[in-house]
Scaffold this active site. Structure first.
Site, short mmCIF file in Angstrom:
data_model
loop_
_atom_site.label_atom_id
_atom_site.label_comp_id
_atom_site.label_asym_id
_atom_site.label_seq_id
_atom_site.Cartn_x
_atom_site.Cartn_y
_atom_site.Cartn_z
N GLU A 1 0.81 -1.23 0.00
CA GLU A 1 0.00 0.00 0.00
C GLU A 1 0.83 1.27 0.00
O GLU A 1 0.63 2.18 0.82
CB GLU A 1 -0.99 -0.04 1.17
N GLU B 1 -5.92 -10.63 -1.63
CA GLU B 1 -6.80 -10.42 -0.47
C GLU B 1 -8.27 -10.32 -0.89
O GLU B 1 -9.00 -9.45 -0.43
CB GLU B 1 -6.39 -9.13 0.26
O1 G3I Z 1 -3.61 -7.87 18.42
C1 G3I Z 1 -4.55 -7.02 19.05
C2 G3I Z 1 -4.99 -7.67 20.36
O2 G3I Z 1 -3.86 -7.69 21.23
C3 G3I Z 1 -6.07 -6.81 20.95
O3 G3I Z 1 -6.52 -7.41 22.14
C4 G3I Z 1 -7.26 -6.80 19.96
C5 G3I Z 1 -8.35 -5.93 20.55
O4 G3I Z 1 -9.38 -5.95 19.69
O5 G3I Z 1 -6.80 -6.15 18.73
C6 G3I Z 1 -5.78 -6.93 18.12
O6 G3I Z 1 -5.31 -6.24 17.02
C7 G3I Z 1 -6.23 -6.25 15.92
C8 G3I Z 1 -5.56 -7.02 14.77
O7 G3I Z 1 -6.36 -6.90 13.57
C9 G3I Z 1 -5.43 -8.48 15.10
O8 G3I Z 1 -6.67 -9.08 15.25
C10 G3I Z 1 -6.36 -4.79 15.51
O9 G3I Z 1 -7.11 -4.12 16.52
C11 G3I Z 1 -7.12 -4.70 14.19
O10 G3I Z 1 -7.11 -3.36 13.71
C12 G3I Z 1 -6.40 -5.56 13.11
O11 G3I Z 1 -7.16 -5.47 11.95
C13 G3I Z 1 -6.45 -5.98 10.81
C14 G3I Z 1 -6.17 -4.82 9.84
O12 G3I Z 1 -5.55 -5.35 8.63
C15 G3I Z 1 -5.23 -3.80 10.45
O13 G3I Z 1 -5.18 -2.75 9.64
C16 G3I Z 1 -7.38 -6.97 10.11
O14 G3I Z 1 -7.57 -8.12 10.97
C17 G3I Z 1 -6.78 -7.43 8.78
O15 G3I Z 1 -7.73 -8.20 8.06
C18 G3I Z 1 -6.42 -6.20 7.94
O16 G3I Z 1 -5.79 -6.65 6.75
C19 G3I Z 1 -5.40 -5.65 5.80
C20 G3I Z 1 -4.16 -6.16 5.09
O17 G3I Z 1 -3.15 -6.40 6.01
C21 G3I Z 1 -3.72 -5.16 4.05
N1 G3I Z 1 -4.80 -4.81 3.14
C22 G3I Z 1 -6.06 -4.42 3.73
C23 G3I Z 1 -6.51 -5.46 4.74
C24 G3I Z 1 -7.83 -5.05 5.37
O18 G3I Z 1 -7.66 -3.85 6.09
#
Ligand code: G3I
Length: 390
Positions: free
Chosen positions: A185, A296
């Site tokens: 990105e 993705e």
């Molecule tokens: O790891 C923490 C955990 O310690 C905490 O307790 C929990 C509380 O809710 O959050 C956890 O972190 C989350 C992480 O996913 C792991 O589950 C983050 O809050 C959450 O923001 C994160 O979201 C991920 C996101 O990327 C981050 O930007 C999504 O699962 C994931 O599907 C998404 O994937 C991205 C690709 O990497 C790049 N392209 C877009 C795609 C969708 O946004």
């Protein structure tokens, strides 16, 4: 293609249906690889976040009262995603566990628990594994951009840390990783040039545009046998962004930078983009002699006009599920054509069951979507049947 193989519960397998065209993979959430104690601990954290969200909720004309469903505890034992991840795909990628923020804890402190866990899973199930992602402007540890004295890290300091990270990850996984998202990105959504600090890229602001070239040169040294990918979203949606990426990779090839693949994320919806735009995108990068992978994919129920529609509790009727099945089938016919043309190498979905999809919390926290091939219980949806037809 008579006699599609059936595993022990007589379910056809997606990767078998496309083995003559491309590897068929999926993003695996680290949650499905956790044991029950770890899942319970994570659920506690999620409930804390939900309680904060509820406490700070401000009514709006669209959402006059708080009605976001309480997150359900993760099922005990193996989740449906586990069996499906093990049996339906011949390629896996970590949804979050291979991101720098999860691994690079301090100057010379690395936590490889997540990547090791997925690699073990992949080997047990005879699958290839790809790495998402070495460099991104999100999920990156804050300390890496700081000088430890309250100021910003210098260009030299950040370059040294980045090189050390890439070499360390490469040393551990170079023989097990088929392709690497080196940079994720980096194209700006504002001007289709390079994303800078105004769009959260401190890599650009501290190192400069050359951070991309340097990352690929180091990645080639660290992962000599893996294909090196530059990955981005909306390339299939917006001509400007598609051309922005084209201009970037064309320049990299002219400078002899070892990029060999463009990753098209394909976070699309039930109406857009038209298949012709997807075809045009794949063939544009193919015309540079590059490979293309879909990294993705999912097909959201929410189209552009209601992208942020707040209604969290939507039912998905047969009409929607059949329409989604048609759309998946149409797009996979395009993928087969581009694979036959030697351009498209892999296709990955961004998740396995609708219940675990990131689209249930983006762009609206707690709004349920149904973008994937298996429903919340892991049952195959009409789209699965359509893609796995004999
Ligand atoms: O790891 C923490 C955990 O310690 C905490 O307790 C929990 C509380 O809710 O959050 C956890 O972190 C989350 C992480 O996913 C792991 O589950 C983050 O809050 C959450 O923001 C994160 O979201 C991920 C996101 O990327 C981050 O930007 C999504 O699962 C994931 O599907 C998404 O994937 C991205 C690709 O990497 C790049 N392209 C877009 C795609 C969708 O946004």
């Amino acid at each position: 293609m008579a006699g599609i193989f059936c595993d022990n519960n007589n379910m056809k397998r997606l990767f078998e249906s496309y083995k003559d065209y491309f590897r068929f993979g999926a993003a695996v959430s680290g949650i499905i690889l956790l044991n029950d104690t770890e899942k319970a601990e994570l659920y506690e954290k999620i409930m804390t976040r939900y309680a904060d969200f509820k406490k700070n909720f401000k009514p709006t004309p669209e959402v006059p009262e708080f009605n976001y469903p309480e997150p359900e505890p993760f099922p005990k034992g193996r989740m449906p995603d586990y069996e499906l991840a093990a049996n339906q795909f011949n390629l896996v990628v970590a949804e979050n566990d291979c991101k720098m923020g999860k691994i690079y804890k301090a100057e010379d402190t690395f936590d490889f628990t997540g990547p090791d866990r997925l690699l073990k899973f992949a080997k047990e199930n005879n699958q290839d594994m790809r790495w998402h992602t070495l460099i991104w402007h999100q999920q990156t540890p804050k300390w890496i951009f700081e000088d430890g004295k309250g100021g910003k890290a210098s260009k030299e300091q950040l370059e040294e840390r980045l090189k050390h990270y890439i070499m360390t990850v490469g040393a551990r996984y170079k023989d097990d990783i088929c392709s690497v998202d080196v940079v994720n990105e980096c194209i700006s959504d504002k001007n289709y040039g390079l994303r800078d600090g105004n769009e959260h890229s401190q890599w650009f602001d501290i190192i400069g545009p050359e951070y991309i070239d340097k990352a690929f040169i180091w990645a080639k040294e660290a992962f000599p046998k893996s294909s090196l990918v530059i990955n981005d979203y909306n390339l299939e949606m917006f001509e400007g962004k598609r051309q922005g990426m084209y201009k970037l990779v064309k320049g990299m090839l002219e400078r002899g930078i070892p990029v060999d693949t463009v990753g098209i994320q394909m976070h699309i919806n039930i109406e857009n983009p038209p298949v012709s735009e997807i075809e045009k995108t794949i063939e544009l990068y193919g015309s540079l002699g590059l490979n293309v992978i879909v990294t993705e994919m999912e097909i959201s129920a929410y189209v552009d006009k209601d992208f942020e529609h707040p209604d969290p509790r939507r039912e998905y009727d047969k009409a929607f599920l059949d329409l989604q099945a048609e759309r998946y089938a149409e797009i996979f016919e395009c993928f087969k054509k581009e694979a036959r043309a030697g351009i498209l190498k892999d296709v990955l979905l961004w998740g396995i069951t609708d219940r675990m999809s990131w689209k249930n919390n983006f762009p609206v926290q707690g709004r349920t979507d149904a973008p994937l091939l298996f429903d919340g219980e892991g049952k195959p949806k009409p789209a699965f049947e359509k893609l796995c037809k004999d």
